[in-house]
Motif scaffolding. Structure first.
Motif, PDB file in Angstrom:
ATOM      1  N   THR A   5       0.842  -1.194   0.000  1.00  0.00           N
ATOM      2  CA  THR A   5       0.000   0.000   0.000  1.00  0.00           C
ATOM      3  C   THR A   5       0.879   1.246   0.000  1.00  0.00           C
ATOM      4  O   THR A   5       2.079   1.169   0.259  1.00  0.00           O
ATOM      5  N   SER A   6       0.286   2.383  -0.278  1.00  0.00           N
ATOM      6  CA  SER A   6       0.997   3.664  -0.230  1.00  0.00           C
ATOM      7  C   SER A   6       0.658   4.375   1.070  1.00  0.00           C
ATOM      8  O   SER A   6      -0.512   4.439   1.465  1.00  0.00           O
ATOM      9  N   LEU A   7       1.687   4.916   1.723  1.00  0.00           N
ATOM     10  CA  LEU A   7       1.505   5.644   2.969  1.00  0.00           C
ATOM     11  C   LEU A   7       1.885   7.108   2.794  1.00  0.00           C
ATOM     12  O   LEU A   7       2.718   7.442   1.951  1.00  0.00           O
ATOM     13  N   PHE A   8       1.293   7.981   3.602  1.00  0.00           N
ATOM     14  CA  PHE A   8       1.704   9.386   3.679  1.00  0.00           C
ATOM     15  C   PHE A   8       1.701  10.059   2.308  1.00  0.00           C
ATOM     16  O   PHE A   8       2.714  10.542   1.813  1.00  0.00           O
ATOM     17  N   VAL A   9       0.537  10.098   1.710  1.00  0.00           N
ATOM     18  CA  VAL A   9       0.395  10.624   0.352  1.00  0.00           C
ATOM     19  C   VAL A   9       0.566  12.142   0.333  1.00  0.00           C
ATOM     20  O   VAL A   9       0.077  12.857   1.198  1.00  0.00           O
ATOM     21  N   THR A  10       1.268  12.662  -0.676  1.00  0.00           N
ATOM     22  CA  THR A  10       1.398  14.098  -0.911  1.00  0.00           C
ATOM     23  C   THR A  10       0.409  14.488  -1.998  1.00  0.00           C
ATOM     24  O   THR A  10       0.473  13.973  -3.111  1.00  0.00           O
ATOM     25  N   ARG A  11      -0.492  15.390  -1.678  1.00  0.00           N
ATOM     26  CA  ARG A  11      -1.546  15.773  -2.608  1.00  0.00           C
ATOM     27  C   ARG A  11      -1.170  17.057  -3.361  1.00  0.00           C
ATOM     28  O   ARG A  11      -0.520  17.944  -2.804  1.00  0.00           O
ATOM     29  N   LEU A  12      -1.590  17.138  -4.616  1.00  0.00           N
ATOM     30  CA  LEU A  12      -1.420  18.329  -5.437  1.00  0.00           C
ATOM     31  C   LEU A  12      -2.741  18.625  -6.110  1.00  0.00           C
ATOM     32  O   LEU A  12      -3.329  17.749  -6.747  1.00  0.00           O
ATOM     33  N   PRO A  76     -11.746  35.818  -3.319  1.00  0.00           N
ATOM     34  CA  PRO A  76     -12.817  34.864  -3.021  1.00  0.00           C
ATOM     35  C   PRO A  76     -12.816  33.635  -3.930  1.00  0.00           C
ATOM     36  O   PRO A  76     -13.273  32.565  -3.523  1.00  0.00           O
ATOM     37  N   VAL A  77     -12.308  33.775  -5.148  1.00  0.00           N
ATOM     38  CA  VAL A  77     -12.185  32.623  -6.037  1.00  0.00           C
ATOM     39  C   VAL A  77     -11.121  31.665  -5.491  1.00  0.00           C
ATOM     40  O   VAL A  77     -11.335  30.452  -5.410  1.00  0.00           O
ATOM     41  N   LEU A  78      -9.975  32.227  -5.083  1.00  0.00           N
ATOM     42  CA  LEU A  78      -8.924  31.393  -4.484  1.00  0.00           C
ATOM     43  C   LEU A  78      -9.423  30.738  -3.208  1.00  0.00           C
ATOM     44  O   LEU A  78      -9.108  29.574  -2.926  1.00  0.00           O
ATOM     45  N   ASP A  79     -10.193  31.493  -2.419  1.00  0.00           N
ATOM     46  CA  ASP A  79     -10.745  30.940  -1.172  1.00  0.00           C
ATOM     47  C   ASP A  79     -11.516  29.645  -1.447  1.00  0.00           C
ATOM     48  O   ASP A  79     -11.413  28.671  -0.687  1.00  0.00           O
ATOM     49  N   LYS A  80     -12.309  29.632  -2.516  1.00  0.00           N
ATOM     50  CA  LYS A  80     -13.127  28.458  -2.822  1.00  0.00           C
ATOM     51  C   LYS A  80     -12.271  27.274  -3.255  1.00  0.00           C
ATOM     52  O   LYS A  80     -12.548  26.122  -2.897  1.00  0.00           O
ATOM     53  N   ALA A  86      -8.638  21.798   1.026  1.00  0.00           N
ATOM     54  CA  ALA A  86      -8.602  21.472   2.454  1.00  0.00           C
ATOM     55  C   ALA A  86      -9.547  20.328   2.778  1.00  0.00           C
ATOM     56  O   ALA A  86      -9.248  19.469   3.615  1.00  0.00           O
ATOM     57  N   LYS A  87     -10.686  20.288   2.102  1.00  0.00           N
ATOM     58  CA  LYS A  87     -11.633  19.195   2.308  1.00  0.00           C
ATOM     59  C   LYS A  87     -11.021  17.877   1.851  1.00  0.00           C
ATOM     60  O   LYS A  87     -11.142  16.846   2.526  1.00  0.00           O
ATOM     61  N   ASP A  88     -10.358  17.898   0.698  1.00  0.00           N
ATOM     62  CA  ASP A  88      -9.701  16.699   0.192  1.00  0.00           C
ATOM     63  C   ASP A  88      -8.600  16.225   1.146  1.00  0.00           C
ATOM     64  O   ASP A  88      -8.399  15.019   1.329  1.00  0.00           O
ATOM     65  N   LEU A  89      -7.899  17.163   1.761  1.00  0.00           N
ATOM     66  CA  LEU A  89      -6.821  16.831   2.695  1.00  0.00           C
ATOM     67  C   LEU A  89      -7.341  16.328   4.039  1.00  0.00           C
ATOM     68  O   LEU A  89      -6.558  15.867   4.881  1.00  0.00           O
ATOM     69  N   GLU A  90      -8.659  16.469   4.233  1.00  0.00           N
ATOM     70  CA  GLU A  90      -9.313  16.038   5.465  1.00  0.00           C
ATOM     71  C   GLU A  90      -8.716  16.720   6.705  1.00  0.00           C
ATOM     72  O   GLU A  90      -8.537  16.114   7.757  1.00  0.00           O
ATOM     73  N   PHE A  91      -8.456  18.010   6.572  1.00  0.00           N
ATOM     74  CA  PHE A  91      -8.003  18.811   7.709  1.00  0.00           C
ATOM     75  C   PHE A  91      -9.117  18.935   8.742  1.00  0.00           C
ATOM     76  O   PHE A  91     -10.284  19.139   8.385  1.00  0.00           O
ATOM     77  N   ARG A  96     -11.779  27.276  13.423  1.00  0.00           N
ATOM     78  CA  ARG A  96     -10.912  28.218  12.713  1.00  0.00           C
ATOM     79  C   ARG A  96     -10.929  27.888  11.222  1.00  0.00           C
ATOM     80  O   ARG A  96     -11.395  26.828  10.813  1.00  0.00           O
ATOM     81  N   LYS A  97     -10.440  28.806  10.412  1.00  0.00           N
ATOM     82  CA  LYS A  97     -10.461  28.581   8.970  1.00  0.00           C
ATOM     83  C   LYS A  97      -9.128  28.966   8.355  1.00  0.00           C
ATOM     84  O   LYS A  97      -8.293  29.642   8.983  1.00  0.00           O
ATOM     85  N   LEU A  98      -8.949  28.516   7.140  1.00  0.00           N
ATOM     86  CA  LEU A  98      -7.769  28.909   6.386  1.00  0.00           C
ATOM     87  C   LEU A  98      -8.022  30.270   5.752  1.00  0.00           C
ATOM     88  O   LEU A  98      -9.058  30.500   5.139  1.00  0.00           O
ATOM     89  N   LYS A  99      -7.061  31.169   5.921  1.00  0.00           N
ATOM     90  CA  LYS A  99      -7.232  32.551   5.477  1.00  0.00           C
ATOM     91  C   LYS A  99      -6.019  33.003   4.687  1.00  0.00           C
ATOM     92  O   LYS A  99      -4.887  32.669   5.032  1.00  0.00           O
ATOM     93  N   LEU A 100      -6.277  33.782   3.638  1.00  0.00           N
ATOM     94  CA  LEU A 100      -5.180  34.310   2.834  1.00  0.00           C
ATOM     95  C   LEU A 100      -4.230  35.127   3.698  1.00  0.00           C
ATOM     96  O   LEU A 100      -4.644  36.047   4.395  1.00  0.00           O
TER      97      LEU A 100
END
Length: 206
Positions: A5-12, A76-80, A86-91, A96-100
């Protein structure tokens, strides 16, 4: 039976900027980048003093969204896009939220490079591409385990993408790329006859 299996995946994350939010006029965005670069004497001086090829507003203009309406529209486009990544990364962001945190312009001339680096103190970093002439090159990502591979043999040239030591991604104008800020990356030499224009940014956990 063996199981690998693959462990510790790096997402792009890669998408068209226009996929989320209000469209941003690419012609106006490019014209704004050029106009800002021409007027930003402090940024030009910083680039000259530090041997930075071309132009970046990283060390001079820290409030682009407040100064220029098109950058205000861009945020706001980048925010989306960042929210989707972030959802894909399952943070687990809690309440709190991620902010520019910061956003800056890069204009890389023919022959210019941006050497390997990462973005400490941020969570997600990224770039949206404004002008990518033919031959402008890819962005190069480095396996984050590389420093620990003292005795490992080199990977085969045709190794699967997830096993390669370096990954090269060729964006198109209008694309946005996102990655976790600890991922080391660089921009190889611009082999095109024209400038490569991009807008980079960092998001912190506010």
């Amino acid at each position: 039976m063996s199981d690998i299996t693959s462990l510790f995946v790096t997402r792009l994350y890669q998408a068209a900027l226009s996929e989320r939010g209000k469209p941003v006029d690419p012609v106006e965005l490019e014209a704004s980048c050029w106009s800002i670069a021409e007027d930003d004497e402090a940024g030009q001086a910083w680039c000259d003093e530090n041997g930075y090829p071309g132009y970046t507003s990283y060390a001079s203009l820290t409030d682009l969204p407040y100064r220029f309406p098109i950058f205000k529209d861009l945020v706001p486009v980048l925010d989306k896009h960042v929210k989707a990544f972030a959802k894909d990364l399952e943070f687990d962001l809690g309440d709190r939220k991620l902010k520019l945190e910061d956003i800056w312009i890069n204009i890389l001339p023919p022959g210019g490079i941006h050497t390997g680096h990462l973005h400490p103190h941020s969570v997600i970093s990224g770039t949206t591409y404004v002008a990518v002439p033919s031959g402008a090159g890819s962005i190069k990502f480095e396996d984050p385990r590389l420093a620990m591979m003292m005795a490992a043999p080199a990977r085969k040239k045709d190794a699967r993408a997830e096993l390669s030591t370096f990954s090269y991604v060729s964006p198109a104008a209008g694309d946005v790329l996102l990655w976790e800020s600890w991922l080391r990356h660089e921009v190889p030499i611009n082999m095109a006859d024209e400038e490569r224009i991009s807008i980079s940014f960092n998001y912190s956990w506010d």
